[in-house]
Design an enzyme around this catalytic site. Structure first.
Site, PDB file in Angstrom:
ATOM      1  N   CYS A  97     -10.056 -22.646  10.125  1.00 40.64           N
ATOM      2  CA  CYS A  97      -9.725 -22.167   8.785  1.00 40.64           C
ATOM      3  C   CYS A  97      -8.721 -23.112   8.139  1.00 40.64           C
ATOM      4  O   CYS A  97      -7.802 -23.625   8.801  1.00 40.64           O
ATOM      5  CB  CYS A  97      -9.138 -20.756   8.895  1.00 40.64           C
ATOM      6  SG  CYS A  97      -8.464 -20.089   7.363  1.00 40.64           S
ATOM      7  N   CYS A 152      -7.537 -21.751   2.544  1.00 37.21           N
ATOM      8  CA  CYS A 152      -7.690 -22.017   1.109  1.00 37.21           C
ATOM      9  C   CYS A 152      -7.759 -20.709   0.317  1.00 37.21           C
ATOM     10  O   CYS A 152      -7.467 -20.693  -0.885  1.00 37.21           O
ATOM     11  CB  CYS A 152      -8.928 -22.856   0.852  1.00 37.21           C
ATOM     12  SG  CYS A 152     -10.490 -22.025   1.256  1.00 37.21           S
ATOM     13  N   CYS A 163     -17.002 -18.566   2.602  1.00 37.40           N
ATOM     14  CA  CYS A 163     -16.012 -19.398   3.290  1.00 37.40           C
ATOM     15  C   CYS A 163     -16.279 -20.846   2.939  1.00 37.40           C
ATOM     16  O   CYS A 163     -17.421 -21.322   3.012  1.00 37.40           O
ATOM     17  CB  CYS A 163     -16.082 -19.191   4.796  1.00 37.40           C
ATOM     18  SG  CYS A 163     -14.898 -20.196   5.728  1.00 37.40           S
ATOM     19  N   TYR A 215       0.842  -1.188   0.000  1.00 37.30           N
ATOM     20  CA  TYR A 215       0.000   0.000   0.000  1.00 37.30           C
ATOM     21  C   TYR A 215       0.882   1.245   0.000  1.00 37.30           C
ATOM     22  O   TYR A 215       2.111   1.165   0.015  1.00 37.30           O
ATOM     23  CB  TYR A 215      -0.955  -0.022   1.197  1.00 37.30           C
ATOM     24  CG  TYR A 215      -2.020  -1.088   1.085  1.00 37.30           C
ATOM     25  CD1 TYR A 215      -3.012  -1.006   0.124  1.00 37.30           C
ATOM     26  CD2 TYR A 215      -2.017  -2.196   1.943  1.00 37.30           C
ATOM     27  CE1 TYR A 215      -3.991  -1.984   0.010  1.00 37.30           C
ATOM     28  CE2 TYR A 215      -2.988  -3.181   1.835  1.00 37.30           C
ATOM     29  CZ  TYR A 215      -3.974  -3.076   0.876  1.00 37.30           C
ATOM     30  OH  TYR A 215      -4.927  -4.041   0.756  1.00 37.30           O
ATOM     31  N   ARG A 246       0.905  -1.289  11.316  1.00 38.13           N
ATOM     32  CA  ARG A 246       0.952  -2.594  10.626  1.00 38.13           C
ATOM     33  C   ARG A 246       2.001  -2.497   9.521  1.00 38.13           C
ATOM     34  O   ARG A 246       1.986  -1.562   8.710  1.00 38.13           O
ATOM     35  CB  ARG A 246      -0.408  -2.926  10.029  1.00 38.13           C
ATOM     36  CG  ARG A 246      -0.486  -4.303   9.346  1.00 38.13           C
ATOM     37  CD  ARG A 246      -1.924  -4.593   8.971  1.00 38.13           C
ATOM     38  NE  ARG A 246      -2.111  -5.819   8.229  1.00 38.13           N
ATOM     39  CZ  ARG A 246      -2.284  -7.019   8.766  1.00 38.13           C
ATOM     40  NH1 ARG A 246      -2.291  -7.142  10.090  1.00 38.13           N
ATOM     41  NH2 ARG A 246      -2.468  -8.085   8.027  1.00 38.13           N
ATOM     42  N   CYS A 263     -12.835 -15.994   0.841  1.00 37.09           N
ATOM     43  CA  CYS A 263     -12.511 -14.706   1.470  1.00 37.09           C
ATOM     44  C   CYS A 263     -11.674 -13.850   0.525  1.00 37.09           C
ATOM     45  O   CYS A 263     -12.143 -12.852  -0.004  1.00 37.09           O
ATOM     46  CB  CYS A 263     -11.793 -14.940   2.794  1.00 37.09           C
ATOM     47  SG  CYS A 263     -10.374 -16.060   2.723  1.00 37.09           S
ATOM     48  N   GLY A 267      -7.894 -13.296  11.466  1.00 34.90           N
ATOM     49  CA  GLY A 267      -8.739 -12.729  10.428  1.00 34.90           C
ATOM     50  C   GLY A 267      -9.600 -13.810   9.806  1.00 34.90           C
ATOM     51  O   GLY A 267     -10.783 -13.957  10.120  1.00 34.90           O
ATOM     52  N   ARG A 268      -8.976 -14.595   8.953  1.00 35.44           N
ATOM     53  CA  ARG A 268      -9.720 -15.653   8.265  1.00 35.44           C
ATOM     54  C   ARG A 268     -10.272 -16.691   9.236  1.00 35.44           C
ATOM     55  O   ARG A 268     -11.333 -17.285   8.988  1.00 35.44           O
ATOM     56  CB  ARG A 268      -8.813 -16.315   7.231  1.00 35.44           C
ATOM     57  CG  ARG A 268      -8.418 -15.409   6.070  1.00 35.44           C
ATOM     58  CD  ARG A 268      -7.300 -16.011   5.234  1.00 35.44           C
ATOM     59  NE  ARG A 268      -6.103 -16.200   6.046  1.00 35.44           N
ATOM     60  CZ  ARG A 268      -5.059 -16.940   5.667  1.00 35.44           C
ATOM     61  NH1 ARG A 268      -5.078 -17.554   4.508  1.00 35.44           N
ATOM     62  NH2 ARG A 268      -4.018 -17.054   6.447  1.00 35.44           N
TER      63      ARG A 268
END
Length: 243
Positions: free
Chosen positions: A199, A202, A219, A31, A79, A206, A175-176
């Site tokens: 999770c 994969c 998901c 970013y 971050r 998402c 997160g996932r």
């Protein structure tokens, strides 16, 4: 650049006014701020390019504007891609060097990895071990003695416990895993780990749907994201057993 940095501050103030308790500045993953920090993208020859201090200058402007806007009592998280894992990119040591110019107004480090060319490390591929990035959180924590967040394929709750117990990090970022099972934390808290819907990294519903295709979030192992809206106002039960 001054106007953009000021906009970061305006956005942060708006978030605080809306009730958020912490502001995170995203300086990783290719970013905008990351593009200044990374020598793979920053080829400027002015005061914003070249040395680690110069490449960190824009990020410093953003942090200062955010701090001025939200005051001294709201924590700031940064971050970042601690290791960019690309040829010619920032290594852990490079990251620790430029953080010397940024860390004084940062309260918490959210330690990620990778850039777009190494997206398998930015959005973890399923073959990467649980908690594999924890050493990056530890490196930042050991240098600056500030809280860090460890992230990256933390699917097994015991791995999360081990990271905290070793002192590699102070927080675990999920997160996932919370997309796969929104009750992940509660199930662990109340000893229901055998009921976890883990999770599998994969990245189909998402990342693939939401980021890659700009489609609704899905998901592979959480059918509620597929059937939830369709069944919400009907008498037909969901075709799954819920704990």
């Amino acid at each position: 650049m001054e106007a953009i940095a000021k906009d970061y501050g305006i956005g942060a103030k708006r978030a605080v006014n809306a009730g958020f308790d912490l502001i995170e500045i995203h300086a990783g993953h290719s970013y905008l701020i990351s593009q200044f920090l990374s020598p793979t993208m920053n080829d400027r020859t002015d005061e914003f390019g070249g040395s680690a201090k110069n490449r960190s200058r824009f990020c410093r402007m953003v942090i200062d504007q955010v701090r001025a806007a939200i005051g001294p009592h709201v924590p700031i998280s940064l971050r970042l891609s601690v290791d960019e894992l690309v040829a010619g990119g920032n290594t852990i040591e490079d990251c620790l060097e430029y953080l010397e110019y940024l860390q004084d107004e940062v309260d918490l480090f959210d330690t990620s990895a990778g850039l777009n060319p190494t997206i398998q490390y930015q959005i973890d591929a399923n073959y990467l071990e649980d908690g594999w990035r924890a050493y990056m959180a530890k490196a930042v924590r050991d240098r600056f003695h500030k809280p860090t967040i460890a992230i990256g394929n933390i699917r097994d709750p015991q791995v999360a416990e081990d990271i905290l117990a070793r002192g590699d990090a102070d927080f675990i970022g999920l997160g996932r895993g919370l997309i796969a099972d929104p009750e992940w934390c509660n199930k662990i808290k109340y000893g229901r780990t055998q009921q976890l819907r883990k999770c599998i990294s994969c990245n189909v519903g998402c990342v693939g749907n939401r980021i890659g295709g700009n489609k609704p979030l899905r998901c592979t192992i959480n059918p509620d994201l597929i059937y939830g809206e369709a069944y919400k106002n009907t008498r037909c039960p969901l075709p799954v057993t819920w704990w």
